[in-house]
Design an enzyme around this catalytic site. Structure first.
Site, PDB file in Angstrom:
ATOM      1  N   ASN A   1     -13.068  -4.302   1.890  1.00 23.20           N
ATOM      2  CA  ASN A   1     -14.080  -3.020   2.132  1.00 23.20           C
ATOM      3  C   ASN A   1     -14.936  -3.424   0.989  1.00 23.20           C
ATOM      4  O   ASN A   1     -14.529  -3.589  -0.185  1.00 23.20           O
ATOM      5  CB  ASN A   1     -13.297  -1.738   1.969  1.00 23.20           C
ATOM      6  CG  ASN A   1     -12.913  -1.283   3.250  1.00 23.20           C
ATOM      7  OD1 ASN A   1     -13.347  -1.582   4.210  1.00 23.20           O
ATOM      8  ND2 ASN A   1     -11.736  -0.645   3.071  1.00 23.20           N
TER       9      ASN A   1
ATOM     10  N   GLU B   1     -12.144   2.404  -1.998  1.00 21.51           N
ATOM     11  CA  GLU B   1     -11.743   3.722  -2.856  1.00 21.51           C
ATOM     12  C   GLU B   1     -11.424   3.215  -4.299  1.00 21.51           C
ATOM     13  O   GLU B   1     -11.541   4.041  -5.213  1.00 21.51           O
ATOM     14  CB  GLU B   1     -10.511   3.947  -1.997  1.00 21.51           C
ATOM     15  CG  GLU B   1     -10.648   4.836  -0.687  1.00 21.51           C
ATOM     16  CD  GLU B   1      -9.269   5.256  -0.104  1.00 21.51           C
ATOM     17  OE1 GLU B   1      -8.433   5.090  -0.400  1.00 21.51           O
ATOM     18  OE2 GLU B   1      -9.590   5.867   1.174  1.00 21.51           O
ATOM     19  N   VAL B   2     -11.182   1.700  -4.507  1.00 16.83           N
ATOM     20  CA  VAL B   2     -10.613   1.508  -5.884  1.00 16.83           C
ATOM     21  C   VAL B   2     -11.875   0.548  -6.261  1.00 16.83           C
ATOM     22  O   VAL B   2     -11.701  -0.605  -5.429  1.00 16.83           O
ATOM     23  CB  VAL B   2      -9.263   1.081  -6.028  1.00 16.83           C
ATOM     24  CG1 VAL B   2      -9.092   0.637  -7.434  1.00 16.83           C
ATOM     25  CG2 VAL B   2      -8.285   2.182  -5.747  1.00 16.83           C
TER      26      VAL B   2
ATOM     27  N   ASP C   1       0.703  -1.231  -0.017  1.00 23.16           N
ATOM     28  CA  ASP C   1      -0.002   0.002  -0.081  1.00 23.16           C
ATOM     29  C   ASP C   1       0.857   1.269   0.054  1.00 23.16           C
ATOM     30  O   ASP C   1       1.799   1.175   0.698  1.00 23.16           O
ATOM     31  CB  ASP C   1      -1.002   0.043   1.211  1.00 23.16           C
ATOM     32  CG  ASP C   1      -2.066   0.829   1.190  1.00 23.16           C
ATOM     33  OD1 ASP C   1      -2.953   0.710   0.883  1.00 23.16           O
ATOM     34  OD2 ASP C   1      -1.789   2.419   0.957  1.00 23.16           O
ATOM     35  N   ILE C   2       0.621   2.363  -0.808  1.00 22.63           N
ATOM     36  CA  ILE C   2       1.471   3.339  -0.766  1.00 22.63           C
ATOM     37  C   ILE C   2       1.221   4.428   0.340  1.00 22.63           C
ATOM     38  O   ILE C   2       1.919   5.102   0.677  1.00 22.63           O
ATOM     39  CB  ILE C   2       1.166   4.176  -2.226  1.00 22.63           C
ATOM     40  CG1 ILE C   2      -0.214   4.647  -2.484  1.00 22.63           C
ATOM     41  CG2 ILE C   2       1.784   3.718  -3.344  1.00 22.63           C
ATOM     42  CD1 ILE C   2      -0.461   5.534  -3.376  1.00 22.63           C
TER      43      ILE C   2
ATOM     44  N   HIS D   1      -6.848  -5.914   2.225  1.00 20.56           N
ATOM     45  CA  HIS D   1      -5.578  -5.465   2.914  1.00 20.56           C
ATOM     46  C   HIS D   1      -5.094  -6.420   3.764  1.00 20.56           C
ATOM     47  O   HIS D   1      -5.904  -7.099   4.525  1.00 20.56           O
ATOM     48  CB  HIS D   1      -6.267  -4.120   3.882  1.00 20.56           C
ATOM     49  CG  HIS D   1      -6.620  -3.107   3.169  1.00 20.56           C
ATOM     50  ND1 HIS D   1      -6.117  -2.019   2.733  1.00 20.56           N
ATOM     51  CD2 HIS D   1      -7.848  -2.585   2.519  1.00 20.56           C
ATOM     52  CE1 HIS D   1      -6.724  -1.054   1.832  1.00 20.56           C
ATOM     53  NE2 HIS D   1      -8.033  -1.773   1.811  1.00 20.56           N
TER      54      HIS D   1
ATOM     55  N   HIS E   1      -9.634  -5.896  -3.528  1.00 16.24           N
ATOM     56  CA  HIS E   1      -8.252  -5.967  -3.188  1.00 16.24           C
ATOM     57  C   HIS E   1      -8.467  -6.400  -1.396  1.00 16.24           C
ATOM     58  O   HIS E   1      -9.556  -5.820  -0.844  1.00 16.24           O
ATOM     59  CB  HIS E   1      -7.588  -4.742  -3.034  1.00 16.24           C
ATOM     60  CG  HIS E   1      -8.235  -3.402  -2.728  1.00 16.24           C
ATOM     61  ND1 HIS E   1      -9.239  -2.978  -3.521  1.00 16.24           N
ATOM     62  CD2 HIS E   1      -8.059  -2.640  -1.624  1.00 16.24           C
ATOM     63  CE1 HIS E   1      -9.888  -1.714  -2.966  1.00 16.24           C
ATOM     64  NE2 HIS E   1      -8.988  -1.601  -1.711  1.00 16.24           N
TER      65      HIS E   1
END
Lengths: 122, 122
Positions: free
Chosen positions: A92, A100-101, A34-35, A107, A105
């Site tokens: 999520n 968000e995207v 994660d950035i 986490h 994905h």
């Protein structure tokens, strides 16, 4: 039915249009850092297939994709060295979760003691 | 290798030794309501097999068990009515995550806007 937006940033990373070092890379699963990490270990685990979120994946993915993704998730956490100390997996899904995207994905968060399940303001 | 403790509360619920209404019940997966809900929808989704946590499940479960569990997770959230509004799936694994019961369980949280991924004190 919602349709998958192939312009999302994870789709672009999977296609190699945006460079992002891969922590794990196989036919069905890619993991990246994660950035904006929120823990010493904060990985994002993406299926290579085009699924919006966990709901979409659970409904549409093939048996082979599901098995490969779950086994890869476990392996990626073990390879990251957090299997013994512990970690949290979060998916999520949709508006209330602040996803968000729109590409599924997971986490993986670990490397230190994590807080409660939800935030205090919840 | 860690060994599964068959005296944990979820194992006792699965064996019917402790009564707990079942929101979902099939050969591989049982869902119950969390007794300390942290959101309007707060479900716990348990595989009927004896797995300590997600790490154990990803390594040892059969392909059939993995597919059944993932598909049931999606269905349980849809049946709970949170698939469109959104929800969060959380697996806690081991000490750093504060996993409380050593039988794999997914938290499904929804029914209102959830907070950030981790707590502010994290």
């Amino acid at each position: 039915m919602r349709s998958y937006d192939s312009g999302n940033i994870f789709a672009r990373i999977l296609r190699g249009e945006i460079p992002s070092p891969r922590v794990h890379d196989d036919a069905h699963t890619v993991a990246i850092n994660d950035i904006h990490p929120q823990a010493p270990t904060h990985l994002l685990v993406l299926p290579t297939g085009s699924y919006i979120d966990f709901d979409d994946f659970a409904a549409r993915a093939s048996d082979e994709e599901i098995v490969a993704y779950v086994r890869a998730l476990g392996k990626i956490a073990r390879d990251a060295g957090v299997a013994d100390s512990g970690y949290r997996v979060i998916f999520n899904v949709g508006p209330d979760s602040h996803q968000e995207v729109p590409h599924l994905h997971a986490h993986i968060l670990g490397g230190r003691a994590l807080g409660p399940l939800l935030t205090r303001r919840d």
